[in-house]
Write a protein that holds these residues in place. Structure first.
Motif, mmCIF file in Angstrom:
data_model
loop_
_atom_site.group_PDB
_atom_site.id
_atom_site.type_symbol
_atom_site.label_atom_id
_atom_site.label_comp_id
_atom_site.label_asym_id
_atom_site.label_seq_id
_atom_site.Cartn_x
_atom_site.Cartn_y
_atom_site.Cartn_z
ATOM 1 N N ASP A 88 22.177 13.880 -41.365
ATOM 2 C CA ASP A 88 23.291 12.666 -41.879
ATOM 3 C C ASP A 88 23.484 12.423 -40.433
ATOM 4 O O ASP A 88 23.613 11.083 -40.282
ATOM 5 C CB ASP A 88 24.040 12.910 -42.849
ATOM 6 N N ARG A 89 24.163 13.381 -39.582
ATOM 7 C CA ARG A 89 24.673 12.870 -38.267
ATOM 8 C C ARG A 89 23.405 12.261 -37.377
ATOM 9 O O ARG A 89 23.787 11.461 -36.780
ATOM 10 C CB ARG A 89 25.331 14.108 -37.707
ATOM 11 N N SER A 90 22.329 12.804 -37.615
ATOM 12 C CA SER A 90 21.414 12.261 -36.740
ATOM 13 C C SER A 90 21.054 10.591 -36.988
ATOM 14 O O SER A 90 20.429 10.105 -36.506
ATOM 15 C CB SER A 90 20.034 12.901 -36.600
ATOM 16 N N ILE A 91 21.293 10.528 -38.029
ATOM 17 C CA ILE A 91 20.735 9.144 -38.697
ATOM 18 C C ILE A 91 22.041 8.228 -38.226
ATOM 19 O O ILE A 91 21.830 6.979 -37.726
ATOM 20 C CB ILE A 91 20.925 9.076 -40.394
ATOM 21 N N LYS A 92 23.295 8.627 -38.005
ATOM 22 C CA LYS A 92 24.362 7.775 -37.587
ATOM 23 C C LYS A 92 24.090 7.930 -36.031
ATOM 24 O O LYS A 92 24.674 6.879 -35.519
ATOM 25 C CB LYS A 92 25.695 8.544 -38.098
ATOM 26 N N ASP A 93 23.894 8.890 -35.368
ATOM 27 C CA ASP A 93 24.154 8.983 -33.761
ATOM 28 C C ASP A 93 22.679 9.752 -33.193
ATOM 29 O O ASP A 93 22.866 10.975 -33.041
ATOM 30 C CB ASP A 93 25.280 9.614 -33.451
ATOM 31 N N SER A 99 12.876 12.100 -39.712
ATOM 32 C CA SER A 99 14.457 11.789 -39.308
ATOM 33 C C SER A 99 14.562 12.005 -37.677
ATOM 34 O O SER A 99 13.884 12.492 -37.140
ATOM 35 C CB SER A 99 15.226 12.740 -40.037
ATOM 36 N N ASP A 108 34.774 9.205 -43.733
ATOM 37 C CA ASP A 108 34.121 8.157 -43.351
ATOM 38 C C ASP A 108 32.569 8.201 -43.755
ATOM 39 O O ASP A 108 31.829 7.253 -44.086
ATOM 40 C CB ASP A 108 33.973 8.277 -41.692
ATOM 41 N N MET A 109 31.993 9.512 -43.806
ATOM 42 C CA MET A 109 30.633 9.712 -44.030
ATOM 43 C C MET A 109 30.289 9.132 -45.523
ATOM 44 O O MET A 109 29.208 8.610 -45.877
ATOM 45 C CB MET A 109 30.447 11.220 -43.876
ATOM 46 N N ARG A 166 20.040 9.561 -49.030
ATOM 47 C CA ARG A 166 19.971 9.559 -47.565
ATOM 48 C C ARG A 166 18.866 8.725 -47.305
ATOM 49 O O ARG A 166 17.896 8.614 -47.777
ATOM 50 C CB ARG A 166 19.820 11.034 -47.263
ATOM 51 N N TYR A 197 35.924 12.545 -40.443
ATOM 52 C CA TYR A 197 34.589 12.444 -40.503
ATOM 53 C C TYR A 197 33.911 12.418 -42.014
ATOM 54 O O TYR A 197 33.418 11.552 -42.236
ATOM 55 C CB TYR A 197 33.890 13.534 -39.640
ATOM 56 N N ARG A 209 29.198 5.076 -50.071
ATOM 57 C CA ARG A 209 28.146 5.668 -50.754
ATOM 58 C C ARG A 209 28.291 5.613 -52.124
ATOM 59 O O ARG A 209 29.481 5.479 -52.646
ATOM 60 C CB ARG A 209 28.108 7.086 -50.497
#
Ligand code: NAD
Ligand code: DAU
Length: 379
Positions: free
Chosen positions: A92-97, A183, A374-375, A316, A371, A379
């Motif tokens: 999930d973090r990789s999708i944002k950053d 991803s 925010d995540m 996701r 975090y 959703r």
């Protein structure tokens, strides 16, 4: 003190790395284990409290992307083995950053490879007795089809299966499966795997790569499904199930992964790839129900008490349907087997998180809470 081997473990303050460090420090007092970790949000020295004073353990706070620091460290300790786990690990973090993932996972791996190459090539015995072992993931293979949604009996020995275990398709990830990452996380890991193999093929570096399925167990950062949900059930918070909860993951108890790493580091063949997994596929929603049942039982709640916390949320992006590892090669060639039946592993894991509430609260009470909010916004 003279040590028989000097081994760097990168990412040793993280989830899997801490189990690897603990196993090696305790099992091999004749080895010096140098834990190199930047202590990102996911690194936590509390994961290693029980071994931090051992004479064969050294902690170094450093960034694997810092080539000079890595080279210096390898020289200082005359390092002859590297077990590389440091990475950004959360999809999930990789999708944002995605940038952070390319930096750490690709450039960080390259910096370690280059530092090890320069150091070892300058020694008279060169690569003899050396090992660069890169820990990777099954996600690099992409996603498998779920063409047996009700499940079939798998056509192999299922050492970690429980009653009702199923294979949700008739294909599996083999060591020969073509890479097809989806991803940003898996793309970065795939790239790092290619660099590791390229350093063997080009320079003759003694590399090994392993690709493992989803790990679970103590000390996992509570952004990942299992610790997040155990903590939310305990605190009676919603359980955010992505999509319909139909995605399938293949789960392995983290100590079994650490044992596999030990066997492969010592006995694996140079330039080989080994898949690590326990033939243990679960649909997310079924696994979540097992967790709910286990937590409710241990907390003394009536059966089904926490089912109402299940909350279906937006899926996701690019959510891979099914992962399923075939680890026959590792089991046949090196004799490794997973040890824990799944419900047993889940119960052990649930008890650990409930018994170590302080560890969890220290993480969830700070920055991470922000975090997390925010995540899940929107959703
Ligand atoms: P984690 O996120 O819990 O820990 C990662 C560790 O790496 C942390 O201690 C962090 O501080 C450190 N780190 C991050 N960036 C760094 C940098 N630039 N320099 C030095 N240290 C840095 O991860 P994990 O779940 O323990 O995964 C460890 C490895 O295993 C990763 O390479 C991951 O891709 C792989 N893997 C994980 C799983 C799983 O289910 N968790 C499965 C298969 C493979
Ligand atoms: O397969 C190995 C990989 O397993 C590792 O390479 C990764 O580092 C590790 O994070 C893990 O990736 P996943 O994305 O599979 O793990 P995660 O715990 O994030 O999610 C497991 C499944 O649960 C996935 O299908 C998404 C779903 N999920 C996850 C979270 C966090 C939810 O439904 N809700 C959630 O809140």
């Amino acid at each position: 003190m003279n040590f028989k081997r000097n081994i760097i473990v990168t990412g040793g303050a993280g989830f899997i790395g801490s189990h690897v460090v603990r196993l090696f420090v305790n099992k091999y007092p004749e080895y010096r284990i140098i834990n190199v970790d930047k202590l990102t949000y996911a690194g936590n020295l509390a994961n290693l409290k029980d071994i931090e004073d051992k004479p064969n353990y050294v902690f170094v706070k450093a960034d694997i992307c810092d080539f000079d620091a890595m080279y210096e460290l390898m020289q200082k300790y005359a390092v002859d083995g590297i077990i590389h786990l440091a990475a950004e690990s959360h999809v999930d973090r990789s999708i944002k950053d995605p940038f952070t993932f390319a930096r750490t996972n690709v450039m960080g791996t390259l910096s370690l490879l280059q530092a090890a190459k320069l150091m070892w090539e300058a020694q008279p015995e060169k690569y003899e007795g050396k090992r660069f072992y890169h820990i990777s993931t099954d996600e690099v293979y992409g996603a498998l089809q779920m063409n047996r949604p009700e499940g079939i009996e798998p056509p192999f020995k299922t050492v970690a299966s429980s009653e009702g275990h199923k294979a949700y398709g008739d294909d599996f990830f083999y060591e020969t499966t073509k890479y097809n990452p989806h991803s940003p996380y898996s793309a970065s890991k795939a790239s790092s795997d290619h660099f590791v193999r390229a350093f063997h093929d080009t320079y003759g570096m003694p590399t090994i790569v392993t690709n493992c399925s989803n790990n679970y167990g103590p000390y996992q950062f509570p952004e990942k499904l299992i610790p997040l949900f155990i903590n939310n059930i305990r605190n009676r918070k919603p359980l955010p199930v992505y999509g319909k909860g139909e995605n399938v993951r293949d789960w392995l108890f983290v100590e079994d992964h650490a044992r596999a790493i030990d066997v492969i580091f010592h006995e694996g063949k140079i330039a080989e790839t080994y898949n690590i997994g326990g033939f243990n596929e679960w649909k997310n929603i079924d696994l979540i129900k097992v967790m709910i049942k286990t937590v409710d039982k241990i907390l003394g709640n009536p059966e089904g008490h926490s089912l109402e916390l299940i909350t279906y949320v937006t899926d996701r992006l690019g959510h891979d349907a099914r992962y399923a590892i075939d680890s026959t090669k590792l089991q046949k060639e090196l004799g490794w087997e997973p040890s824990l039946q799944f419900e047993e592993g889940i119960e052990k894991t649930v008890r650990w998180y409930l018994d170590n509430q302080e560890w969890m609260d220290n993480i969830t009470s700070g920055e991470y809470e922000k975090y997390y909010q925010d995540m899940y916004k929107g959703r």
